[in-house]
Design an enzyme around this catalytic site. Structure first.
Site, PDB file in Angstrom:
ATOM      1  N   ILE A   1      -6.510 -37.416  57.721  1.00  0.00           N
ATOM      2  CA  ILE A   1      -7.110 -36.424  56.834  1.00  0.00           C
ATOM      3  C   ILE A   1      -6.758 -36.766  55.395  1.00  0.00           C
ATOM      4  CG2 ILE A   1      -7.190 -33.969  56.212  1.00  0.00           C
ATOM      5  CD1 ILE A   1      -6.223 -33.421  59.136  1.00  0.00           C
TER       6      ILE A   1
ATOM      7  N   ASP B   1      -4.805 -42.916  47.031  1.00  0.00           N
ATOM      8  CA  ASP B   1      -5.796 -42.677  45.987  1.00  0.00           C
ATOM      9  C   ASP B   1      -7.138 -43.088  46.573  1.00  0.00           C
ATOM     10  OD1 ASP B   1      -7.523 -42.631  43.842  1.00  0.00           O
ATOM     11  OD2 ASP B   1      -6.333 -43.942  42.553  1.00  0.00           O
TER      12      ASP B   1
ATOM     13  N   ASN C   1     -11.646 -35.117  53.217  1.00  0.00           N
ATOM     14  CA  ASN C   1     -11.498 -33.793  52.616  1.00  0.00           C
ATOM     15  C   ASN C   1     -11.186 -33.839  51.123  1.00  0.00           C
ATOM     16  OD1 ASN C   1     -10.668 -30.814  52.497  1.00  0.00           O
ATOM     17  ND2 ASN C   1      -8.726 -31.848  52.044  1.00  0.00           N
TER      18      ASN C   1
ATOM     19  N   TYR D   1     -20.313 -32.362  40.197  1.00  0.00           N
ATOM     20  CA  TYR D   1     -19.887 -31.868  41.508  1.00  0.00           C
ATOM     21  C   TYR D   1     -21.080 -31.725  42.446  1.00  0.00           C
ATOM     22  CZ  TYR D   1     -17.605 -28.965  45.030  1.00  0.00           C
ATOM     23  OH  TYR D   1     -17.109 -28.465  46.216  1.00  0.00           O
TER      24      TYR D   1
ATOM     25  N   LYS E   1     -21.902 -33.880  45.929  1.00  0.00           N
ATOM     26  CA  LYS E   1     -21.963 -33.256  47.250  1.00  0.00           C
ATOM     27  C   LYS E   1     -23.329 -33.446  47.905  1.00  0.00           C
ATOM     28  CE  LYS E   1     -17.715 -31.845  47.433  1.00  0.00           C
ATOM     29  NZ  LYS E   1     -16.771 -32.455  48.399  1.00  0.00           N
TER      30      LYS E   1
END
Length: 303
Positions: free
Chosen positions: A45, A103, A130, A196, A200
């Site tokens: 994750i 990173d 995530n 953003y 997405k």
């Protein structure tokens, strides 16, 4: 529950209230990770040290995952203790926990993470992309080009690099589950967050492209909206305005437990599709024929 339909909500997206008749803002019995059995399985994750990522790490521990790796830039000493405690509370064997300094925008850092997971676990069954950043609010003319591009670096280049590095391991597993944490913002037009929202939406398309290339090989790629949760990316609960408090009502647990539910068994037919964690999962699963036959929950051009 999420805000009632009709509540002024700039984050209301398509299907928020219509895909399933029941919606949730917190975890519920059907997605309880105690009902899953991920013993013997390995999970990686990104952004796993806090917020949604931390909740995901703990949920996989409760589900009995034997190996859990979390990639982040911050210290994860306390998280290691929390993982052991979560497994013990769930009466599961403690997983082998591997904290990885990561990173996601650095190809070498990501490659090193994949090497570490293979070396320590010998396998990887589930990967959750995530890690993400919001960026500053502001119109395009007010944005700083480097900051704007950095948002795409974390939110899009990151999942690409992680997917590329971990695909060989995933394809060797039985579950072969890849989760991209996207956002309802992909479907919205709020001009003050252009980087953003662009990142997405592109991540949704990338999810479909990964599915198109590797779905026939058994890889299941999910694009998951984690709900509107007041995590650090939004300044935490105390950083919200009174109006925002009516909108940011989802808990980290509903996101984490939904992802465990989705990846705990093969759900090939959901590959490449967008899923909102507030939707009722049993109801969504029961809609399989309708979704597959209508090729629903995907980004496409309709005229």
């Amino acid at each position: 529950m999420p805000p009632p339909r009709g509540t002024p909500n700039i984050l209301e997206g398509p299907g928020d209230y219509d895909v399933t008749s029941t919606i949730h803002n917190d975890t519920y019995p059907a997605i309880d990770p105690l009902k899953a059995d991920l013993s013997g399985k390995a999970v990686f994750i990104t952004g796993g040290s806090k917020g949604l990522g931390r909740a995901m790490v703990l949920s996989f521990a409760k589900a009995g995952a034997s190996y859990i790796a979390a990639g982040a830039r911050s210290d994860m000493t306390e998280l290691a203790k929390d993982v052991a405690a979560a497994a013990a509370t769930a009466k599961r064997s403690p997983p082998k926990f591997l904290p990885i300094q990561l990173d996601v925008t650095d190809p070498q850092s990501v490659e090193n993470a994949a090497v570490a997971v293979k070396s320590e676990f010998g396998r990887c069954d589930v990967v959750v992309n995530n890690a993400g950043v919001l960026g500053r609010f502001g119109g395009i003319l007010q944005t700083d080009p480097q900051e704007w591009w950095q948002v795409l670096g974390v939110n899009l280049r990151g999942p690409y690099l992680v997917s590329r590095a971990f695909l060989p391991l995933l394809l060797e597993s039985e579950l072969k589950a890849l989760v991209h944490v996207t956002s309802v913002a992909a479907h919205l037009l709020n001009p003050t967050l252009s980087a953003y929202q662009t990142s997405k939406m592109a991540l949704l398309k990338f999810s479909q492209l990964v599915h198109a290339e590797f779905g026939s090989k058994g890889l299941v790629t999910f694009a998951v909206h984690p709900g509107n949760c007041p995590t650090d990316i939004m300044g935490g609960p105390d950083g919200l305005s009174e109006h925002e408090k009516l909108i940011f009502v989802e808990t980290p647990e509903i996101s984490a437990d939904t992802i465990v539910y989705l990846t705990s068994e093969k759900r090939d037919w959901l590959g490449g599709r967008y899923i909102n964690v507030t939707w009722d999962m049993p109801e969504l699963i029961a809609m399989k024929d309708e979704i597959v036959q209508g090729d629903k929950l995907k980004v496409k051009f309709i005229y």
